[in-house]
Design a protein around this motif. Structure first.
Motif, PDB file in Angstrom:
ATOM      1  N   TYR A   1       3.402 109.757 -21.642  1.00 12.68           N
ATOM      2  CA  TYR A   1       2.896 108.867 -22.686  1.00 12.68           C
ATOM      3  C   TYR A   1       1.957 107.825 -22.087  1.00 12.68           C
ATOM      4  CZ  TYR A   1       2.954 104.932 -25.931  1.00 12.68           C
ATOM      5  OH  TYR A   1       2.598 103.893 -26.728  1.00 12.68           O
TER       6      TYR A   1
ATOM      7  N   ALA B   1       5.856 120.756 -33.867  1.00 12.10           N
ATOM      8  CA  ALA B   1       4.854 119.969 -33.149  1.00 12.10           C
ATOM      9  C   ALA B   1       3.422 120.328 -33.526  1.00 12.10           C
ATOM     10  CB  ALA B   1       5.045 120.155 -31.640  1.00 12.10           C
TER      11      ALA B   1
ATOM     12  N   GLY C   1       1.228 117.563 -35.416  1.00 14.02           N
ATOM     13  CA  GLY C   1       0.852 116.463 -34.535  1.00 14.02           C
ATOM     14  C   GLY C   1      -0.208 116.877 -33.532  1.00 14.02           C
TER      15      GLY C   1
ATOM     16  N   GLN D   1      -3.603 116.893 -35.141  1.00 14.43           N
ATOM     17  CA  GLN D   1      -4.149 115.538 -35.248  1.00 14.43           C
ATOM     18  C   GLN D   1      -4.710 115.070 -33.907  1.00 14.43           C
ATOM     19  OE1 GLN D   1      -0.808 113.276 -36.638  1.00 14.43           O
ATOM     20  NE2 GLN D   1      -1.386 113.508 -38.800  1.00 14.43           N
TER      21      GLN D   1
ATOM     22  N   ASP E   1       7.556 118.101 -29.815  1.00 14.31           N
ATOM     23  CA  ASP E   1       7.136 117.119 -30.805  1.00 14.31           C
ATOM     24  C   ASP E   1       5.817 116.519 -30.358  1.00 14.31           C
ATOM     25  OD1 ASP E   1       7.393 115.572 -33.153  1.00 14.31           O
ATOM     26  OD2 ASP E   1       8.175 113.877 -32.002  1.00 14.31           O
ATOM     27  N   ALA E   2       4.973 116.202 -31.317  1.00 14.93           N
ATOM     28  CA  ALA E   2       3.693 115.558 -31.027  1.00 14.93           C
ATOM     29  C   ALA E   2       3.338 114.670 -32.205  1.00 14.93           C
ATOM     30  CB  ALA E   2       2.607 116.607 -30.791  1.00 14.93           C
ATOM     31  N   THR E   3       2.962 113.436 -31.896  1.00 13.88           N
ATOM     32  CA  THR E   3       2.546 112.510 -32.945  1.00 13.88           C
ATOM     33  C   THR E   3       1.324 111.737 -32.468  1.00 13.88           C
ATOM     34  OG1 THR E   3       4.016 110.776 -32.116  1.00 13.88           O
ATOM     35  CG2 THR E   3       4.882 112.197 -33.865  1.00 13.88           C
ATOM     36  N   LEU E   4       0.553 111.292 -33.431  1.00 14.83           N
ATOM     37  CA  LEU E   4      -0.594 110.446 -33.151  1.00 14.83           C
ATOM     38  C   LEU E   4      -0.465 109.215 -34.031  1.00 14.83           C
ATOM     39  CD1 LEU E   4      -3.340 110.117 -31.693  1.00 14.83           C
ATOM     40  CD2 LEU E   4      -4.395 111.174 -33.696  1.00 14.83           C
ATOM     41  N   THR E   5      -0.362 108.060 -33.401  1.00  8.98           N
ATOM     42  CA  THR E   5      -0.264 106.800 -34.118  1.00  8.98           C
ATOM     43  C   THR E   5      -1.434 105.947 -33.672  1.00  8.98           C
ATOM     44  OG1 THR E   5       2.146 106.991 -34.067  1.00  8.98           O
ATOM     45  CG2 THR E   5       1.230 104.836 -34.647  1.00  8.98           C
TER      46      THR E   5
ATOM     47  N   ALA F   1      -1.237 108.916 -28.554  1.00 11.82           N
ATOM     48  CA  ALA F   1      -0.587 110.209 -28.750  1.00 11.82           C
ATOM     49  C   ALA F   1       0.720 110.216 -27.977  1.00 11.82           C
ATOM     50  CB  ALA F   1      -1.483 111.342 -28.268  1.00 11.82           C
ATOM     51  N   ARG F   2       1.758 110.755 -28.591  1.00 10.98           N
ATOM     52  CA  ARG F   2       3.060 110.879 -27.934  1.00 10.98           C
ATOM     53  C   ARG F   2       3.465 112.350 -28.048  1.00 10.98           C
ATOM     54  NH1 ARG F   2       7.653 107.074 -27.165  1.00 10.98           N
ATOM     55  NH2 ARG F   2       6.045 105.599 -27.703  1.00 10.98           N
TER      56      ARG F   2
ATOM     57  N   THR G   1       6.270 115.277 -26.645  1.00 14.20           N
ATOM     58  CA  THR G   1       7.555 115.547 -26.005  1.00 14.20           C
ATOM     59  C   THR G   1       7.556 116.986 -25.519  1.00 14.20           C
ATOM     60  OG1 THR G   1       8.623 114.007 -27.528  1.00 14.20           O
ATOM     61  CG2 THR G   1      10.059 115.539 -26.324  1.00 14.20           C
TER      62      THR G   1
END
Length: 184
Positions: free
Chosen positions: A20, A69, A72, A75, A151-155, A159-160, A162
């Motif tokens: 991260y 994932a 995410g 994105q 898992d993948a997220t974009l805030t 980007a985070r 896992t």
């Protein structure tokens, strides 16, 4: 056995925090990739699915992405067109190997470089306990069987991602007299 589960949980937490903090950051000095000709672009491979069985994981070559994932990752790729899933997973495997080896050797300096402060504190506590008991580890990462993005997220611009590792580890713990107390 519980010690190894806790150890692997700490390693997974470290990797998530380290990746991260390191991967996916833009400094503003990156060059934009050259546009690729249509014939040079990889062709998407269709993933076979059946009505009776819906796989939890899609695999294509060296990469694996769990279905949860995918959104995410889309994105992240939209935000950074140079992001490469296969290259990211290879980097994550290298980081995983370096962290394990530094922990097994009790190399605090390398751990300080590779992990965040809170994760390093956990590793150092385990190293201190091992040294106080006079125990030594003779561990070896035989192979990483699989690395999967779970898992993948974009805030905003962060980007985070896992990654779960399935690895074959040869582990032996010896007491201060050199007797095997765990592993074989």
């Amino acid at each position: 056995m519980l010690v190894y589960v806790i150890l692997l949980a700490m390693v997974a937490a470290f990797l998530a925090l380290r990746l991260y903090s390191v991967l996916g950051k833009r400094t503003g000095h990156e060059q934009q990739p050259l546009p690729r000709a249509a014939e040079d672009r990889p062709v998407a491979q269709a993933v076979p699915r059946t009505i009776d069985v819906t796989p939890d994981v899609r695999e294509s070559g060296p990469r694996a992405v769990e279905t949860g994932a995918e959104g995410g990752l889309r994105q992240i790729v939209q935000a950074d067109s140079s992001f490469d899933v296969a290259q990211f997973i290879e980097g994550a495997k290298s980081a995983y190997r370096m962290v394990l080896e530094a922990f097994w050797k009790g190399d605090r300096d390398t751990l300080a470089f590779l992990v965040e402060d809170n994760v390093r504190g956990e590793f150092e506590s385990a190293i201190d306990a091992r040294e106080a008991a006079g125990e030594t580890l003779e561990n070896r990462l035989v192979s990483i069987e699989r690395a999967a993005i779970t898992d993948a997220t974009l805030t905003g611009k962060v980007a985070r991602i896992t990654v779960r590792f399935d690895a074959d580890i040869a582990a032996v713990t010896r007491d201060k007299d050199g007797n095997v107390i765990a592993g074989s």
